[in-house]
Design an enzyme around this catalytic site. Structure first.
Site, PDB file in Angstrom:
ATOM      1  N   ALA A  32      38.098 -28.220 -16.904  1.00  0.00           N
ATOM      2  CA  ALA A  32      38.607 -28.880 -18.290  1.00  0.00           C
ATOM      3  C   ALA A  32      39.730 -29.664 -18.176  1.00  0.00           C
ATOM      4  O   ALA A  32      40.665 -29.480 -17.631  1.00  0.00           O
ATOM      5  CB  ALA A  32      38.697 -27.261 -19.168  1.00  0.00           C
ATOM      6  N   ASP A  33      39.399 -30.849 -19.103  1.00  0.00           N
ATOM      7  CA  ASP A  33      40.479 -31.768 -19.133  1.00  0.00           C
ATOM      8  C   ASP A  33      41.500 -31.241 -20.419  1.00  0.00           C
ATOM      9  O   ASP A  33      40.832 -30.583 -21.047  1.00  0.00           O
ATOM     10  CB  ASP A  33      39.853 -33.082 -18.963  1.00  0.00           C
ATOM     11  CG  ASP A  33      38.939 -33.331 -20.324  1.00  0.00           C
ATOM     12  OD1 ASP A  33      38.820 -32.407 -21.261  1.00  0.00           O
ATOM     13  OD2 ASP A  33      38.417 -34.539 -20.200  1.00  0.00           O
ATOM     14  N   SER A  34      42.388 -32.332 -20.548  1.00  0.00           N
ATOM     15  CA  SER A  34      43.470 -31.810 -21.761  1.00  0.00           C
ATOM     16  C   SER A  34      42.537 -32.124 -23.038  1.00  0.00           C
ATOM     17  O   SER A  34      42.863 -31.350 -23.931  1.00  0.00           O
ATOM     18  CB  SER A  34      44.511 -32.707 -21.668  1.00  0.00           C
ATOM     19  OG  SER A  34      44.145 -34.131 -21.684  1.00  0.00           O
TER      20      SER A  34
END
Length: 72
Positions: A32-34
């Site tokens: 998961a990215d930001s």
């Protein structure tokens, strides 16, 4: 709360909910990215009525961490 988060993540990432545990990490396991984390936070905040500060995201590493924060 964990089950709600688990289902949100399963739907978002298109994976089986049973593969998501309290020990599942957002960055390493879910990749998961930001942006994904922020979308999840907004969704959970609107469902639960609770607000989490932006700096809280720096402290959340696992799905269990997020669940614990929202249960407080």
């Amino acid at each position: 709360m964990f089950e709600k988060i688990q289902q949100e993540l399963a739907d978002y990432f298109g994976i089986d909910a049973s593969k998501i545990t309290r020990e599942t990490t957002f960055k390493d396991d879910l990749k998961a990215d930001s942006l994904a984390l922020m979308e999840l936070m907004f969704s959970l905040e609107s469902e639960t009525g609770k607000t989490l500060d932006d700096d809280v995201m720096d402290k959340i590493v696992t799905v269990g961490d997020l669940s614990d924060m929202l249960e407080k």
